[in-house]
Scaffold this active site. Structure first.
Site, PDB file in Angstrom:
ATOM      1  N   GLU A   1      -1.399 -16.948  -9.359  1.00 42.30           N
ATOM      2  CA  GLU A   1      -0.529 -16.505  -9.872  1.00 42.30           C
ATOM      3  C   GLU A   1       0.970 -16.576  -9.290  1.00 42.30           C
ATOM      4  OE1 GLU A   1      -1.420 -12.380  -9.395  1.00 42.30           O
ATOM      5  OE2 GLU A   1      -3.373 -12.415 -10.710  1.00 42.30           O
TER       6      GLU A   1
ATOM      7  N   ASN B   1     -12.737  -1.056  -4.844  1.00 39.75           N
ATOM      8  CA  ASN B   1     -12.756  -1.164  -6.024  1.00 39.75           C
ATOM      9  C   ASN B   1     -13.987  -2.026  -6.441  1.00 39.75           C
ATOM     10  OD1 ASN B   1     -11.930  -2.708  -8.643  1.00 39.75           O
ATOM     11  ND2 ASN B   1     -10.466  -4.091  -7.502  1.00 39.75           N
TER      12      ASN B   1
ATOM     13  N   TYR C   1       0.543  -1.325  -0.006  1.00 40.62           N
ATOM     14  CA  TYR C   1      -0.363   0.259  -0.062  1.00 40.62           C
ATOM     15  C   TYR C   1       0.843   1.724   0.147  1.00 40.62           C
ATOM     16  CZ  TYR C   1      -3.906  -3.008   1.631  1.00 40.62           C
ATOM     17  OH  TYR C   1      -5.143  -4.147   1.256  1.00 40.62           O
TER      18      TYR C   1
ATOM     19  N   CYS D   1      -6.469  -5.773  -7.572  1.00 44.44           N
ATOM     20  CA  CYS D   1      -6.474  -5.562  -6.241  1.00 44.44           C
ATOM     21  C   CYS D   1      -5.926  -6.295  -4.502  1.00 44.44           C
ATOM     22  CB  CYS D   1      -7.851  -4.533  -5.228  1.00 44.44           C
ATOM     23  SG  CYS D   1      -9.333  -5.940  -5.509  1.00 44.44           S
TER      24      CYS D   1
END
Length: 158
Positions: free
Chosen positions: A153, A118, A95, A126
Site C-alpha cells: 500500500e 478480526n 491502537y 487490521c
C-alpha cells in the site's frame, strides 16, 4: 435457511479461505495453507465480488473494498472492525488513536485484542494498525504478512 459458501484464493501471501453466508463475507482466513483445499463451491455473488476486489487490490489497482462484511463478534469488536474500515489505503493508525476515536481513550489494549480477533483480514484492514511509536506490532497473519501488506500500500516500514 442460507447456506454458507466458501472458496480458496491464491494470493501473494499464500492461500486464503473466503467464507460467505450468502449476504456478506463472514471470514477471510490467512492460514488456509493448513486446511484441505475447497474442491468446489456453489455460485455465490458475495464470494465473486470479494475475489474480484482482491484481484484488483493485489494487482495494485484497487484501494478499497465494498463487498459486504458481517463478522460475528461482540458489540465492541464490531465497533473496532467498523473503525478499521475507515483507515484509508496507504495510511496507518495507532491502537491508542483508534481507542480515542471510539470514545475509549484508555482502551488501547482492548482495541488490540479486538483487532487480533478480526476474522476478515485484508478487507477489514487490521494490518493498518501499528504501535504508537510507529513500529509494527502483533498481527494474527504474522508480521511478515503485515509488512508485505503495508509495503504493497506504499507505507514505508522497516
Amino acid at each position: 435457511m442460507i447456506q454458507s459458501a466458501q472458496c480458496d484464493y491464491d494470493s501473494p501471501l499464500g492461500r486464503l479461505r473466503l467464507v460467505s453466508n450468502g449476504r456478506a463475507l463472514i471470514e477471510l482466513r490467512m492460514d488456509a495453507e493448513g486446511l484441505p483445499p475447497v474442491a468446489t463451491r456453489r455460485s455465490d455473488a458475495v464470494l465473486d465480488q470479494a475475489v474480484q476486489q482482491l484481484d484488483a487490490y493485489f494487482a495494485g489497482v484497487g484501494e478499497g473494498f465494498t463487498v459486504p462484511v458481517a463478522a460475528p463478534g461482540t458489540d465492541f469488536q464490531r465497533r473496532v472492525w467498523t473503525a478499521l474500515q475507515q483507515i484509508d489505503y496507504g495510511q496507518t493508525c495507532s491502537y491508542g488513536r483508534l481507542a480515542a476515536q471510539l470514545g475509549r481513550p484508555t482502551a488501547s489494549r482492548a482495541v488490540g485484542m479486538a483487532n487480533g480477533r478480526n476474522p476478515i483480514a485484508i478487507i477489514v484492514p487490521c494490518h493498518r494498525v501499528i504501535g504508537a511509536d510507529g513500529r509494527l506490532t502483533g498481527y494474527a497473519g504474522g508480521l511478515d504478512r503485515k509488512r508485505w501488506l503495508l509495503r504493497h500500500e506504499g507505507v514505508p516500514v522497516a
